[in-house]
Scaffold this motif. Sequence first.
Motif, PDB file in Angstrom:
ATOM      1  N   LEU A 112       6.895  18.202 -14.730  1.00  0.00           N
ATOM      2  CA  LEU A 112       7.210  17.393 -13.667  1.00  0.00           C
ATOM      3  C   LEU A 112       8.294  16.347 -14.093  1.00  0.00           C
ATOM      4  O   LEU A 112       8.017  15.767 -14.879  1.00  0.00           O
ATOM      5  CB  LEU A 112       5.924  16.645 -13.281  1.00  0.00           C
ATOM      6  N   ALA A 113       8.934  16.325 -12.940  1.00  0.00           N
ATOM      7  CA  ALA A 113      10.117  15.247 -13.030  1.00  0.00           C
ATOM      8  C   ALA A 113      10.197  14.518 -11.904  1.00  0.00           C
ATOM      9  O   ALA A 113       9.517  14.662 -11.037  1.00  0.00           O
ATOM     10  CB  ALA A 113      11.269  15.915 -13.179  1.00  0.00           C
ATOM     11  N   VAL A 114      10.856  13.405 -11.994  1.00  0.00           N
ATOM     12  CA  VAL A 114      11.167  12.434 -10.823  1.00  0.00           C
ATOM     13  C   VAL A 114      11.798  13.091  -9.981  1.00  0.00           C
ATOM     14  O   VAL A 114      12.761  13.808  -9.985  1.00  0.00           O
ATOM     15  CB  VAL A 114      12.055  11.239 -11.354  1.00  0.00           C
ATOM     16  N   GLY A 115      11.204  13.080  -8.541  1.00  0.00           N
ATOM     17  CA  GLY A 115      11.583  13.807  -7.529  1.00  0.00           C
ATOM     18  C   GLY A 115      10.981  14.951  -7.077  1.00  0.00           C
ATOM     19  O   GLY A 115      10.858  15.685  -6.012  1.00  0.00           O
ATOM     20  N   ASP A 116      10.237  15.615  -7.964  1.00  0.00           N
ATOM     21  CA  ASP A 116       9.139  16.659  -7.613  1.00  0.00           C
ATOM     22  C   ASP A 116       8.280  16.338  -6.875  1.00  0.00           C
ATOM     23  O   ASP A 116       7.798  15.011  -6.462  1.00  0.00           O
ATOM     24  CB  ASP A 116       8.339  17.265  -8.989  1.00  0.00           C
ATOM     25  N   VAL A 117       7.796  17.320  -5.763  1.00  0.00           N
ATOM     26  CA  VAL A 117       6.748  16.868  -4.902  1.00  0.00           C
ATOM     27  C   VAL A 117       5.503  17.790  -5.306  1.00  0.00           C
ATOM     28  O   VAL A 117       5.459  19.032  -5.498  1.00  0.00           O
ATOM     29  CB  VAL A 117       7.169  17.355  -3.477  1.00  0.00           C
ATOM     30  N   LEU A 118       4.318  17.258  -5.055  1.00  0.00           N
ATOM     31  CA  LEU A 118       2.914  17.862  -5.099  1.00  0.00           C
ATOM     32  C   LEU A 118       2.395  17.718  -3.834  1.00  0.00           C
ATOM     33  O   LEU A 118       2.440  17.025  -3.012  1.00  0.00           O
ATOM     34  CB  LEU A 118       2.073  17.036  -5.870  1.00  0.00           C
ATOM     35  N   VAL A 119       2.089  18.989  -3.192  1.00  0.00           N
ATOM     36  CA  VAL A 119       1.559  19.204  -1.909  1.00  0.00           C
ATOM     37  C   VAL A 119       0.202  18.878  -1.915  1.00  0.00           C
ATOM     38  O   VAL A 119      -0.786  19.819  -2.799  1.00  0.00           O
ATOM     39  CB  VAL A 119       1.991  20.368  -1.413  1.00  0.00           C
ATOM     40  N   LEU A 120      -0.637  18.028  -1.082  1.00  0.00           N
ATOM     41  CA  LEU A 120      -1.893  17.806  -1.469  1.00  0.00           C
ATOM     42  C   LEU A 120      -2.651  18.587  -0.232  1.00  0.00           C
ATOM     43  O   LEU A 120      -2.176  19.362   0.605  1.00  0.00           O
ATOM     44  CB  LEU A 120      -2.124  16.271  -1.074  1.00  0.00           C
ATOM     45  N   ASP A 121      -4.043  18.549  -0.309  1.00  0.00           N
ATOM     46  CA  ASP A 121      -4.903  19.409   0.541  1.00  0.00           C
ATOM     47  C   ASP A 121      -5.363  18.724   1.953  1.00  0.00           C
ATOM     48  O   ASP A 121      -5.987  19.203   2.595  1.00  0.00           O
ATOM     49  CB  ASP A 121      -6.260  19.892  -0.107  1.00  0.00           C
ATOM     50  N   ARG A 122      -4.555  17.493   2.200  1.00  0.00           N
ATOM     51  CA  ARG A 122      -4.767  16.893   3.419  1.00  0.00           C
ATOM     52  C   ARG A 122      -3.325  16.308   3.723  1.00  0.00           C
ATOM     53  O   ARG A 122      -2.567  15.872   3.034  1.00  0.00           O
ATOM     54  CB  ARG A 122      -5.958  15.800   3.441  1.00  0.00           C
ATOM     55  N   ARG A 123      -3.235  15.970   5.047  1.00  0.00           N
ATOM     56  CA  ARG A 123      -2.070  15.450   5.728  1.00  0.00           C
ATOM     57  C   ARG A 123      -2.289  13.986   5.921  1.00  0.00           C
ATOM     58  O   ARG A 123      -3.225  13.132   5.738  1.00  0.00           O
ATOM     59  CB  ARG A 123      -2.054  15.800   7.265  1.00  0.00           C
ATOM     60  N   LEU A 124      -1.044  13.234   5.878  1.00  0.00           N
ATOM     61  CA  LEU A 124      -0.959  11.802   5.584  1.00  0.00           C
ATOM     62  C   LEU A 124      -1.840  11.045   6.958  1.00  0.00           C
ATOM     63  O   LEU A 124      -2.499  10.130   6.627  1.00  0.00           O
ATOM     64  CB  LEU A 124       0.333  11.287   5.630  1.00  0.00           C
ATOM     65  N   ASP A 125      -1.830  11.677   8.063  1.00  0.00           N
ATOM     66  CA  ASP A 125      -2.350  11.141   9.089  1.00  0.00           C
ATOM     67  C   ASP A 125      -3.730  11.388   9.247  1.00  0.00           C
ATOM     68  O   ASP A 125      -4.448  11.015  10.115  1.00  0.00           O
ATOM     69  CB  ASP A 125      -1.602  11.588  10.623  1.00  0.00           C
ATOM     70  N   GLU A 126      -4.459  12.158   8.225  1.00  0.00           N
ATOM     71  CA  GLU A 126      -5.747  12.488   8.237  1.00  0.00           C
ATOM     72  C   GLU A 126      -6.526  11.468   7.694  1.00  0.00           C
ATOM     73  O   GLU A 126      -7.896  11.253   7.597  1.00  0.00           O
ATOM     74  CB  GLU A 126      -6.211  13.700   7.382  1.00  0.00           C
ATOM     75  N   GLY A 127      -5.736  10.287   6.961  1.00  0.00           N
ATOM     76  CA  GLY A 127      -6.409   9.204   6.319  1.00  0.00           C
ATOM     77  C   GLY A 127      -6.714   9.472   4.935  1.00  0.00           C
ATOM     78  O   GLY A 127      -6.445  10.452   4.253  1.00  0.00           O
ATOM     79  N   VAL A 128      -7.165   8.396   4.101  1.00  0.00           N
ATOM     80  CA  VAL A 128      -7.450   8.481   2.662  1.00  0.00           C
ATOM     81  C   VAL A 128      -9.024   8.233   2.420  1.00  0.00           C
ATOM     82  O   VAL A 128      -9.767   7.750   3.698  1.00  0.00           O
ATOM     83  CB  VAL A 128      -6.589   7.480   1.937  1.00  0.00           C
ATOM     84  N   GLU A 129      -9.524   8.714   1.229  1.00  0.00           N
ATOM     85  CA  GLU A 129     -10.531   8.258   0.937  1.00  0.00           C
ATOM     86  C   GLU A 129     -10.892   7.230   0.006  1.00  0.00           C
ATOM     87  O   GLU A 129     -10.216   6.940  -0.838  1.00  0.00           O
ATOM     88  CB  GLU A 129     -11.190   9.537   0.269  1.00  0.00           C
ATOM     89  N   LEU A 130     -11.816   6.228   0.311  1.00  0.00           N
ATOM     90  CA  LEU A 130     -12.099   4.940  -0.225  1.00  0.00           C
ATOM     91  C   LEU A 130     -13.189   5.200  -1.131  1.00  0.00           C
ATOM     92  O   LEU A 130     -14.384   5.723  -0.546  1.00  0.00           O
ATOM     93  CB  LEU A 130     -12.173   3.993   0.451  1.00  0.00           C
ATOM     94  N   ARG A 131     -13.326   4.912  -2.313  1.00  0.00           N
ATOM     95  CA  ARG A 131     -14.380   4.869  -3.462  1.00  0.00           C
ATOM     96  C   ARG A 131     -14.656   3.602  -4.068  1.00  0.00           C
ATOM     97  O   ARG A 131     -13.595   2.932  -4.256  1.00  0.00           O
ATOM     98  CB  ARG A 131     -14.332   5.959  -4.430  1.00  0.00           C
ATOM     99  N   LEU A 132     -15.796   2.931  -4.017  1.00  0.00           N
ATOM    100  CA  LEU A 132     -16.002   1.751  -4.669  1.00  0.00           C
ATOM    101  C   LEU A 132     -17.185   2.103  -5.906  1.00  0.00           C
ATOM    102  O   LEU A 132     -18.157   2.567  -5.660  1.00  0.00           O
ATOM    103  CB  LEU A 132     -16.673   0.747  -3.733  1.00  0.00           C
ATOM    104  N   ASP A 133     -16.796   1.772  -7.203  1.00  0.00           N
ATOM    105  CA  ASP A 133     -17.685   2.329  -8.313  1.00  0.00           C
ATOM    106  C   ASP A 133     -17.918   3.642  -8.088  1.00  0.00           C
ATOM    107  O   ASP A 133     -19.254   3.940  -8.279  1.00  0.00           O
ATOM    108  CB  ASP A 133     -18.644   1.207  -8.361  1.00  0.00           C
ATOM    109  N   GLU A 134     -17.173   4.607  -7.818  1.00  0.00           N
ATOM    110  CA  GLU A 134     -17.218   5.967  -7.751  1.00  0.00           C
ATOM    111  C   GLU A 134     -18.073   6.437  -6.771  1.00  0.00           C
ATOM    112  O   GLU A 134     -18.315   7.839  -6.670  1.00  0.00           O
ATOM    113  CB  GLU A 134     -17.915   6.467  -9.216  1.00  0.00           C
ATOM    114  N   GLN A 135     -18.268   5.665  -5.650  1.00  0.00           N
ATOM    115  CA  GLN A 135     -19.241   6.181  -4.755  1.00  0.00           C
ATOM    116  C   GLN A 135     -18.307   6.044  -3.305  1.00  0.00           C
ATOM    117  O   GLN A 135     -17.781   4.936  -2.969  1.00  0.00           O
ATOM    118  CB  GLN A 135     -20.442   5.254  -4.435  1.00  0.00           C
ATOM    119  N   ARG A 136     -18.396   7.215  -2.539  1.00  0.00           N
ATOM    120  CA  ARG A 136     -17.608   7.109  -1.554  1.00  0.00           C
ATOM    121  C   ARG A 136     -18.083   6.165  -0.337  1.00  0.00           C
ATOM    122  O   ARG A 136     -19.090   6.224  -0.070  1.00  0.00           O
ATOM    123  CB  ARG A 136     -17.559   8.408  -0.741  1.00  0.00           C
ATOM    124  N   LEU A 137     -17.017   5.281   0.288  1.00  0.00           N
ATOM    125  CA  LEU A 137     -17.390   4.382   1.344  1.00  0.00           C
ATOM    126  C   LEU A 137     -17.302   5.024   2.618  1.00  0.00           C
ATOM    127  O   LEU A 137     -16.516   5.856   3.089  1.00  0.00           O
ATOM    128  CB  LEU A 137     -16.479   3.200   1.437  1.00  0.00           C
TER     129      LEU A 137
END
Length: 65
Positions: A20-45
């Motif tokens: 991997l180098a600067v500028g490479d792109v990793l495609v994730l399994d979710r879209r940006l507009d789907e939101g993100v997952e928050l975890r507090l001390d390893e437990q999903r909020l």
Amino acid sequence: VTLEVRLGQAEIALGALATLAVGDVLVLDRRLDEGVELRLDEQRLPCAAYLGSADGHIAVEVARR
């Protein structure tokens, strides 16, 4: 207390990870507009959270519980 923000997941071969180098792109399994997952001390909020910005910094907005 550790707050973790998970953007998504991607599978990548170990050999590809090493090249991997600067500028490479990793495609994730979710879209940006789907939101993100928050975890507090390893437990999903149980809330909806989205990427954003505040005062020029990357931020996470908690939208609802």
